[in-house]
Scaffold this active site. Sequence first.
Site, PDB file in Angstrom:
ATOM      1  N   LYS A 112     -30.250  35.331 -19.376  1.00 32.43           N
ATOM      2  CA  LYS A 112     -31.042  34.143 -19.026  1.00 32.43           C
ATOM      3  C   LYS A 112     -32.192  33.844 -19.993  1.00 32.43           C
ATOM      4  CE  LYS A 112     -31.622  35.950 -14.950  1.00 32.43           C
ATOM      5  NZ  LYS A 112     -31.881  36.269 -13.547  1.00 32.43           N
ATOM      6  N   ASP A 140     -32.026  40.587  -7.527  1.00 38.90           N
ATOM      7  CA  ASP A 140     -32.328  39.470  -6.615  1.00 38.90           C
ATOM      8  C   ASP A 140     -31.217  39.216  -5.584  1.00 38.90           C
ATOM      9  OD1 ASP A 140     -30.698  38.578  -8.686  1.00 38.90           O
ATOM     10  OD2 ASP A 140     -31.753  36.701  -9.008  1.00 38.90           O
TER      11      ASP A 140
HETATM   12  C1  BGC Z   1     -28.377  38.600 -14.041  1.00 35.51           C
HETATM   13  C2  BGC Z   1     -28.256  39.117 -12.624  1.00 35.51           C
HETATM   14  C3  BGC Z   1     -28.960  38.197 -11.658  1.00 35.51           C
HETATM   15  C4  BGC Z   1     -28.475  36.762 -11.850  1.00 35.51           C
HETATM   16  C5  BGC Z   1     -29.155  35.771 -10.922  1.00 35.51           C
HETATM   17  C6  BGC Z   1     -27.944  37.152 -14.123  1.00 35.51           C
HETATM   18  O1  BGC Z   1     -28.184  36.657 -15.412  1.00 35.51           O
HETATM   19  O2  BGC Z   1     -27.586  39.370 -14.921  1.00 35.51           O
HETATM   20  O3  BGC Z   1     -28.771  40.421 -12.518  1.00 35.51           O
HETATM   21  O4  BGC Z   1     -28.721  38.618 -10.351  1.00 35.51           O
HETATM   22  O5  BGC Z   1     -28.683  36.365 -13.190  1.00 35.51           O
HETATM   23  O6  BGC Z   1     -30.522  35.743 -11.102  1.00 35.51           O
END
Ligand code: BGC
Length: 455
Positions: A148, A184
Amino acid sequence: NTTEKKRKDTTKLKLILKLEKKNFNRGLGKHTHHRAAVKMLPTFVTATPDGTEKGDFLALDLGGTNFRVLHIRVNEDEQRVMKSQNCAIPQEMMVGTGEQLFDHIAACLGEFVNSQDLKGQTLPLGFTFSFPCEQKEIDKSILIRWTKGFNCSGVEGEDVVKLLKEAIHRRGDYDIGSVAMVNDTVGTMMSCGYKDQSCEIGMIIGTGTNACYMEELKNVKRVEGMEVKEGENRRMCINTEWGGFGDDGALKDILTEYDEEVDRTSINPGIHTFEKMISGMYLGEIVRLVLVKLTQEKLLFNGETSKALLTPGTFETRFISEIEKEDKGVENTKKILADLGLTSNAVDLHIVRLICDTISSRSARLCAAALATIVNRIRVNRKLDHLKTTVGVDGAVYRKHPNFSEELQDMVRRLAPQCDINFIVSEDGSGKGAAMVTAVLCKKKFKRLNEFNCA
Ligand code: BGC
């Protein structure tokens, strides 16, 4: 013809379901998990709440461009946010050093603890950290990789709880109790589980996407030292990290040139293929690439692009929701396109809305296929003909898009007809849920309870 199209779509999604099932098994396997695209990470959360948890907790929620600090009080009938504070994470810090990031977090937490007069109380802390981590214990969690848009140096491969504690100690002006670390998705499942005890799945469709669920401990072959006796029904929550589905090429047949371009220009090419087709960080950019292509082919805007349209990131994912709104959609589309420097006629408006609908529907259906894999798996695990279960959900794409949730739910019911699924949108889920995990740990007579400082 719509019925024929629906039938074809369902057939394609069933194929994905099969592929995903294979991926899940690989991720859980003792000898196969190292190479698995879908990581299936053990969380060491082995119990969902039963409604009797109590106490005061701190929660830290880090997963996007903001992070939140919360003081949460859990008692018989509620999980109450006593106070919370948002702290921004500047863009430079998302790609700076890990030390800078954790110093910043420790500073915000310190400010909060002081302002709340909580100093000296060493409350236990639930830490929601929404990135893939190899959890060794509830308070030891190694970051596998950033996602992200984050890319802080010196954190991948390190224990995130240790980095947080070190940053707090560097300041030396306050301390915290024991730390329980959660993803989360786990937080979301746990906070919904307080209200509805059949909640055993947590799903996020926001900036990123992911889901967790309660798996039979006997199937979690990759965790050693947690033997299950014959006939025992012990479970552990598994963080699937389904965003990584396709990183081994399994989705190549359905990737479009736009998906490939989004991946190529991202800060982590080749990683989180499924997430890049689904989540809020990428949907707007996919739409932008389609618009550019159709304009260059003279099928839109009289063949005239604009500087804004040609700039990556300018078509925000929230525009898709605005454009697809039933009542004000056309008006919103006109305004958004004008703000991007584009001149549109009625046909353009219609086509742009159709593109947004296609991209968001694809996202909802892909999520539905992945979720259907999970519910079917739980049903088969428990040898049931029929499963009744609840999914706790959060994330702006699911919450804010006008028909995303409806489309996802319809498709999942079609793909998993033997499951009766209830969806609950979680409020403040990931923060409250981290507090819940901590509360469950403080209550249960766990082996490590003596070490878990519940103040
Ligand atoms: C992460 C996860 C997370 C999800 C939602 C992903 O990019 O790897 O760990 O739960 O985003 O936030």
